[in-house]
Enzyme design. Structure first.
Site, PDB file in Angstrom:
ATOM      1  N   ASN A   9       0.512  -9.712   3.153  1.00  0.00           N
ATOM      2  CA  ASN A   9       1.077  -8.710   2.111  1.00  0.00           C
ATOM      3  C   ASN A   9       0.479  -8.268   1.247  1.00  0.00           C
ATOM      4  OD1 ASN A   9       2.918  -7.021   0.641  1.00  0.00           O
ATOM      5  ND2 ASN A   9       4.694  -8.906   0.676  1.00  0.00           N
ATOM      6  N   ARG A  94       2.372  -6.385   6.438  1.00  0.00           N
ATOM      7  CA  ARG A  94       3.484  -5.658   5.944  1.00  0.00           C
ATOM      8  C   ARG A  94       2.721  -4.315   5.384  1.00  0.00           C
ATOM      9  NH1 ARG A  94       7.031  -6.742   0.445  1.00  0.00           N
ATOM     10  NH2 ARG A  94       8.627  -5.593   0.890  1.00  0.00           N
ATOM     11  N   HIS A 182      12.373  -2.003   2.300  1.00  0.00           N
ATOM     12  CA  HIS A 182      12.891  -3.543   2.403  1.00  0.00           C
ATOM     13  C   HIS A 182      13.457  -3.839   3.953  1.00  0.00           C
ATOM     14  CE1 HIS A 182      13.868  -3.356  -2.154  1.00  0.00           C
ATOM     15  NE2 HIS A 182      12.547  -3.876  -1.734  1.00  0.00           N
ATOM     16  N   ARG A 242      11.370   0.184 -12.090  1.00  0.00           N
ATOM     17  CA  ARG A 242      11.769   1.498 -11.378  1.00  0.00           C
ATOM     18  C   ARG A 242      13.278   1.851 -11.852  1.00  0.00           C
ATOM     19  NH1 ARG A 242      10.314  -0.006  -5.677  1.00  0.00           N
ATOM     20  NH2 ARG A 242       9.316  -1.603  -6.168  1.00  0.00           N
TER      21      ARG A 242
END
Ligand code: ADP
Length: 395
Positions: A9, A94, A182, A242
């Site tokens: 990842n 990922r 996600h 964010r």
């Protein structure tokens, strides 16, 4: 050490990895979990085994670990030293964005890499690093098969009304739609619900993935029917840096009246807003919960307010809720945030068991609660290992 699969990842300043041993009867076994963090600044390699015992913890030479490729080299050397005779059976990555086209994990080819590169503008802070790691493995281990697992795939199959962005058709043909993210986390949760909470696994469930990135997913019979993240990973809930849902007029104002450049606005939206923006103190929920400054309190309050508000919205999508699941860094570890969100969701029939909540459950609702509420640790890496194994025929 047996042959193993590697899960990567890759982010802008870190390369997280997991080593899974060749599947046995009982499935994949985690041999090591670690990361190279501080890439380009103060790089450091750390790794632990499944039981939490340290396998590595060392500072790396900043001059030679300047980017993700160099980090892959460091990791390869560490793996060789540690697992010498064992073969790497495959590498699962990922990849944050699979666009509309990639509705399931896919074996990587040069052609695929080129197609995924076209999605970089949709996930500028993640996609380039995900792809650079695939490229680096291609160069160094050309014979090892790689699998890209997308954070968007699990959401494909949502009803058209959940995916559409209300914009003209000619623009939508450029890929403007809601994607959701996600997905690997939600897919993992959906995969364990039948054994963890069988009474609600086939029903209407809202999963709250609350980490430094945060979103909700509405599951009906284990499938995603809507989520709070949209075209990019900026929508929905308030996150560490964010903003979540923001009137698009604000962005126009930033450009037209405050004369911010596209780069400035990108940095503002991805790195300076959310908890950090509201508090002006920290993007870390752990810090904010213990601060008394009004701005820190407002940031936490807004986080909870937005989560509760969006839970209400997804409850409307589902036509009611049977279960609520908390997961990821904040969802798994912060009893206080869970308590506040559950209090605000009391009208839905959520009744929290205070003691179970402090003990992190797994079931944290009372027996009579109309909605059963759970804390379930996510495991995106295991999901990637499973997909990699299935696609490469490793089991
Ligand atoms: P990501 O994978 O998106 O980087 P994680 O799921 O690891 O994020 O979540 C990281 C966040 O979890 C941290 O920024 C921190 O705010 C939060 N967190 C972790 N432990 C706690 C805790 N005990 N209380 C509150 N927040 C926590």
């Amino acid at each position: 050490m047996n042959d193993y699969a590697l899960v990567l990842n890759a982010g802008s300043s870190s390369l997280k990895f997991c080593v899974f041993q060749r599947p046995q009867q009982e499935g994949w076994r985690l041999a090591a979990r670690g990361q190279i963090e501080g890439i380009g600044t103060a790089p450091r390699l750390s790794a632990k085994d499944d039981g939490g015992k340290s396998l590595a913890d060392e500072r790396l030479d900043a001059g030679s670990v300047r980017d993700g490729r160099a980090a892959v080299d460091v990791l390869a050397a560490w793996l060789r030293a540690r697992y010498g005779g064992a073969r790497v059976l495959g590498v699962g990555h990922r990849v944050v964005h699979g666009g509309a086209r990639f509705t399931s994990p896919t074996v990587v080819s040069r052609q695929l890499l080129a197609e995924l590169a076209e999605l970089i503008p949709l996930a500028p802070l993640h996609q380039p690093y995900n792809l650079a790691a695939i490229e680096a493995v291609f160069e160094r281990l050309p014979d090892v098969p790689q699998v890209a697992c997308f954070d968007t795939s699990f959401h494909r199959g949502q009803p058209a009304v959940a995916e559409v962005l209300p914009l003209p058709l000619d623009l939508r043909q450029h890929g403007l739609q809601r994607y959701g993210f996600h997905g690997l986390s939600y897919e993992y949760i959906a995969s364990v619900l039948p054994s963890v909470a069988p009474e609600m696994a086939g029903g209407r469930v809202i999963v709250a993935h609350l980490g430094s990135g945060a979103s909700l997913c509405a599951l009906k019979e284990g499938r995603s029917v809507d989520s709070t993240l949209g075209f990019t990973a900026l929508d929905g809930l308030c996150m560490g840096t964010r903003p979540g849902t923001l009137d698009p007029g604000v962005v126009l104002y930033l450009f037209q009246s405050l004369n911010l450049s596209p780069k400035d606005v990108e940095a503002l939206l991805y790195k300076k807003s959310g908890l950090l923006g509201i508090s002006g103190i920290s993007n870390d929920m752990r810090d904010l919960l213990y601060r008394s400054e009004p701005e820190a309190r407002l940031a936490v309050e807004y986080f909870v307010y937005r989560a509760a508000r969006e839970i209400g919205a997804l409850a409307a999508v589902l036509g009611g809720v049977d279960g609520l699941v908390f997961t990821a860094g904040i969802g798994e570890n912060s009893a206080e945030i869970r308590r506040r969100i559950c209090m605000a969701s009391g009208w839905l029939g959520v009744e929290l068991d205070a003691e179970e909540n402090v003990g992190h459950g797994p079931r944290i609702s009372t027996r009579q609660s109309r909605v059963s509420v759970w804390v379930i640790p996510t495991n995106e890496e295991l999901m990637i290992a499973r997909h990699t194994g299935t696609l490469l025929g490793l089991r």
